[in-house]
Design a protein around this motif. Structure first.
Motif, PDB file in Angstrom:
ATOM      1  N   ASP A 176      52.205  34.209 158.250  1.00  0.00           N
ATOM      2  CA  ASP A 176      51.664  35.493 157.808  1.00  0.00           C
ATOM      3  C   ASP A 176      51.751  35.703 156.305  1.00  0.00           C
ATOM      4  O   ASP A 176      51.494  36.801 155.831  1.00  0.00           O
ATOM      5  N   ILE A 177      52.130  34.682 155.563  1.00  0.00           N
ATOM      6  CA  ILE A 177      52.210  34.809 154.102  1.00  0.00           C
ATOM      7  C   ILE A 177      51.037  34.048 153.485  1.00  0.00           C
ATOM      8  O   ILE A 177      50.943  32.832 153.601  1.00  0.00           O
ATOM      9  N   ASP A 178      50.155  34.813 152.856  1.00  0.00           N
ATOM     10  CA  ASP A 178      48.902  34.228 152.353  1.00  0.00           C
ATOM     11  C   ASP A 178      48.909  34.036 150.849  1.00  0.00           C
ATOM     12  O   ASP A 178      47.870  34.146 150.198  1.00  0.00           O
ATOM     13  N   GLY A 179      50.088  33.802 150.299  1.00  0.00           N
ATOM     14  CA  GLY A 179      50.179  33.598 148.855  1.00  0.00           C
ATOM     15  C   GLY A 179      51.228  34.520 148.269  1.00  0.00           C
ATOM     16  O   GLY A 179      52.066  35.067 148.989  1.00  0.00           O
ATOM     17  N   GLY A 180      51.183  34.686 146.947  1.00  0.00           N
ATOM     18  CA  GLY A 180      52.249  35.452 146.314  1.00  0.00           C
ATOM     19  C   GLY A 180      51.776  36.293 145.147  1.00  0.00           C
ATOM     20  O   GLY A 180      50.721  36.038 144.555  1.00  0.00           O
ATOM     21  N   LEU A 181      52.588  37.309 144.840  1.00  0.00           N
ATOM     22  CA  LEU A 181      52.433  38.072 143.602  1.00  0.00           C
ATOM     23  C   LEU A 181      53.649  37.698 142.764  1.00  0.00           C
ATOM     24  O   LEU A 181      54.789  37.896 143.181  1.00  0.00           O
ATOM     25  N   VAL A 182      53.373  37.133 141.595  1.00  0.00           N
ATOM     26  CA  VAL A 182      54.422  36.454 140.838  1.00  0.00           C
ATOM     27  C   VAL A 182      54.597  37.117 139.483  1.00  0.00           C
ATOM     28  O   VAL A 182      53.637  37.210 138.707  1.00  0.00           O
ATOM     29  N   GLY A 183      55.789  37.575 139.183  1.00  0.00           N
ATOM     30  CA  GLY A 183      56.055  38.209 137.897  1.00  0.00           C
ATOM     31  C   GLY A 183      56.514  37.190 136.862  1.00  0.00           C
ATOM     32  O   GLY A 183      55.712  36.477 136.250  1.00  0.00           O
ATOM     33  N   GLY A 184      57.814  37.097 136.671  1.00  0.00           N
ATOM     34  CA  GLY A 184      58.406  36.253 135.638  1.00  0.00           C
ATOM     35  C   GLY A 184      57.818  34.854 135.547  1.00  0.00           C
ATOM     36  O   GLY A 184      57.479  34.385 134.444  1.00  0.00           O
ATOM     37  N   ALA A 185      57.674  34.193 136.681  1.00  0.00           N
ATOM     38  CA  ALA A 185      57.218  32.796 136.661  1.00  0.00           C
ATOM     39  C   ALA A 185      55.735  32.664 136.341  1.00  0.00           C
ATOM     40  O   ALA A 185      55.248  31.548 136.100  1.00  0.00           O
ATOM     41  N   SER A 186      54.998  33.786 136.292  1.00  0.00           N
ATOM     42  CA  SER A 186      53.570  33.673 135.981  1.00  0.00           C
ATOM     43  C   SER A 186      53.331  33.549 134.477  1.00  0.00           C
ATOM     44  O   SER A 186      52.209  33.303 134.034  1.00  0.00           O
ATOM     45  N   LEU A 187      54.400  33.706 133.700  1.00  0.00           N
ATOM     46  CA  LEU A 187      54.274  33.625 132.234  1.00  0.00           C
ATOM     47  C   LEU A 187      54.649  32.246 131.712  1.00  0.00           C
ATOM     48  O   LEU A 187      54.736  32.041 130.501  1.00  0.00           O
ATOM     49  N   LYS A 188      54.892  31.335 132.647  1.00  0.00           N
ATOM     50  CA  LYS A 188      55.382  30.001 132.252  1.00  0.00           C
ATOM     51  C   LYS A 188      54.539  28.916 132.923  1.00  0.00           C
ATOM     52  O   LYS A 188      53.875  29.179 133.939  1.00  0.00           O
ATOM     53  N   PRO A 189      54.619  27.698 132.409  1.00  0.00           N
ATOM     54  CA  PRO A 189      53.896  26.595 133.049  1.00  0.00           C
ATOM     55  C   PRO A 189      54.264  26.445 134.531  1.00  0.00           C
ATOM     56  O   PRO A 189      53.484  25.894 135.314  1.00  0.00           O
ATOM     57  N   ASP A 190      55.432  26.961 134.934  1.00  0.00           N
ATOM     58  CA  ASP A 190      55.820  26.951 136.348  1.00  0.00           C
ATOM     59  C   ASP A 190      54.737  27.536 137.242  1.00  0.00           C
ATOM     60  O   ASP A 190      54.638  27.200 138.420  1.00  0.00           O
ATOM     61  N   PHE A 191      53.943  28.458 136.678  1.00  0.00           N
ATOM     62  CA  PHE A 191      52.915  29.101 137.489  1.00  0.00           C
ATOM     63  C   PHE A 191      51.940  28.048 138.021  1.00  0.00           C
ATOM     64  O   PHE A 191      51.396  28.195 139.118  1.00  0.00           O
ATOM     65  N   GLY A 192      51.730  27.000 137.247  1.00  0.00           N
ATOM     66  CA  GLY A 192      50.876  25.903 137.710  1.00  0.00           C
ATOM     67  C   GLY A 192      51.438  25.249 138.970  1.00  0.00           C
ATOM     68  O   GLY A 192      50.707  24.962 139.924  1.00  0.00           O
TER      69      GLY A 192
END
Ligand code: PGA
Length: 250
Positions: A227-243
C-alpha cells in the motif's frame, strides 16, 4: 492496473533561486526512472527557474502550498492560477509544518484540495499523527478523520487521481523512520478509508506515499509494501541521495 510510484521531494524553505537551478542540474541525471513519477516540490520563488532547469527531463516541478481563493486581497499568498500558468501539476496540501506554524486546519486543507482539483492540479494531501497520538493508540482514528475531512465534496474521479502522503509527525526530520510495518499499516488503513468513502476502484487507484526520514537506505523496503506507492522526502531530497531513492528498484 498497477499504480505507478510517485516520489516527491519537499524542499521546504531551502534553496535560493540560483541554488535551485544548481540542485536541479545536479539531480537531473540521477533521478531517471521510468517506473516512477518524479516531483520536486520547491519554494514558490524557485518554481519558474527550477521549471526552466528541468525542461526536457522527467522531473515535474510542484509547489509546497497554494491558497484556496482565486485572487484578490490575500497579501503574500499564491493562487492556483499562478501555479497553473507556471506549469505546475502537483501541490503539497496540509503539510504538518503548515498545520503547526501557519494554522492550517482540516477545513482549510479541504478548501485547498477542492481548489487544486478545480484547476487541474494534483494535490499531495498530507496527514499523520503526533507521537502522543501514536502512543495513545489513536493513530488510525486520527488519520481517518483527517482524510474524511480533506476529501469532503471531492468526487470519486478526482480522488482516484489524488496523492495522499502519510507522514507521522514524529518521523519528520528526526531520522526516526516509522517501521515498515507501521508505515504499511497506516497506508493500508488510508486506502480502506478511501474505499469506504468512495469504492474499491477509487481506493485501488489513489496513490499513498509514506514520508518521514525516508533515506537511500530505507526507501526500497518501504516502497516494496503493497500500500505504499512512493514517498514524500524532505531532507534527503536536497542531496544526491535523492537519486538513489528515486532509483530504489534499480
Ligand atoms: P524528512 O521530511 O524526509 O526530512 O523527514 C519529510 C517531509 O516533511 O515531507
Amino acid at each position: 492496473m498497477a499504480r505507478k510510484k510517485i516520489i516527491a521531494g519537499n524542499w521546504k524553505m531551502n534553496m535560493t533561486p540560483s541554488q535551485a537551478v544548481e540542485l536541479v542540474n545536479t539531480l537531473k541525471p540521477l533521478v531517471v526512472n521510468d517506473d516512477v513519477d518524479v516531483v520536486f516540490c520547491v519554494p514558490a520563488i524557485d518554481i519558474i527557474p527550477a521549471m526552466e532547469a528541468a525542461k526536457g527531463t522527467n522531473i515535474h516541478i510542484g509547489a509546497e502550498n497554494m491558497y484556496f481563493e482565486e485572487k484578490g486581497a490575500y497579501t503574500g499568498e499564491i493562487s492556483p492560477a499562478m501555479l497553473v500558468d507556471a506549469g505546475v501539476k502537483y501541490v503539497i496540501i496540509g503539510h504538518s509544518e503548515r498545520r503547526e506554524y501557519f494554522a492550517e486546519t482540516d477545513e482549510t486543507v479541504n478548501k485547498k484540495v477542492l481548489k487544486a482539483f478545480e484547476h487541474g492540479i494534483t494535490p499531495i494531501v498530507c496527514c499523520g499523527e503526533t507521537l502522543t497520538q501514536r502512543e495513545q493508540g489513536v493513530t488510525i482514528d486520527f488519520v481517518r478523520q483527517q482524510i474524511k475531512i480533506a476529501f469532503l465534496n471531492v468526487s470519486a474521479e478526482q480522488a482516484a487521481s489524488a496523492v495522499i502522503a502519510y507522514e507521522p509527525i514524529w518521523a519528520i526530520g528526526t531520522g526516526k523512520v516509522a517501521t515498515t510495518e507501521q508505515a504499511e499499516e497506516v497506508c493500508k488503513a488510508i486506502r480502506e478509508c478511501i474505499a469506504e468513502i468512495y469504492d474499491e476502484a477509487t481506493a485501488a487507484a489513489i496513490r499513498v506515499q509514506y514520508g518521514g526520514s525516508v533515506s537511500a537506505s530505507n526507501a526500497a523496503e518501504l516502497f516494496a509494501q503493497d500500500d505504499i506507492d512512493g514517498g514524500l522526502v524532505g531532507g534527503a531530497s536536497l542531496k544526491p541521495d535523492f537519486g538513489q531513492i528515486v532509483c530504489y528498484n534499480k
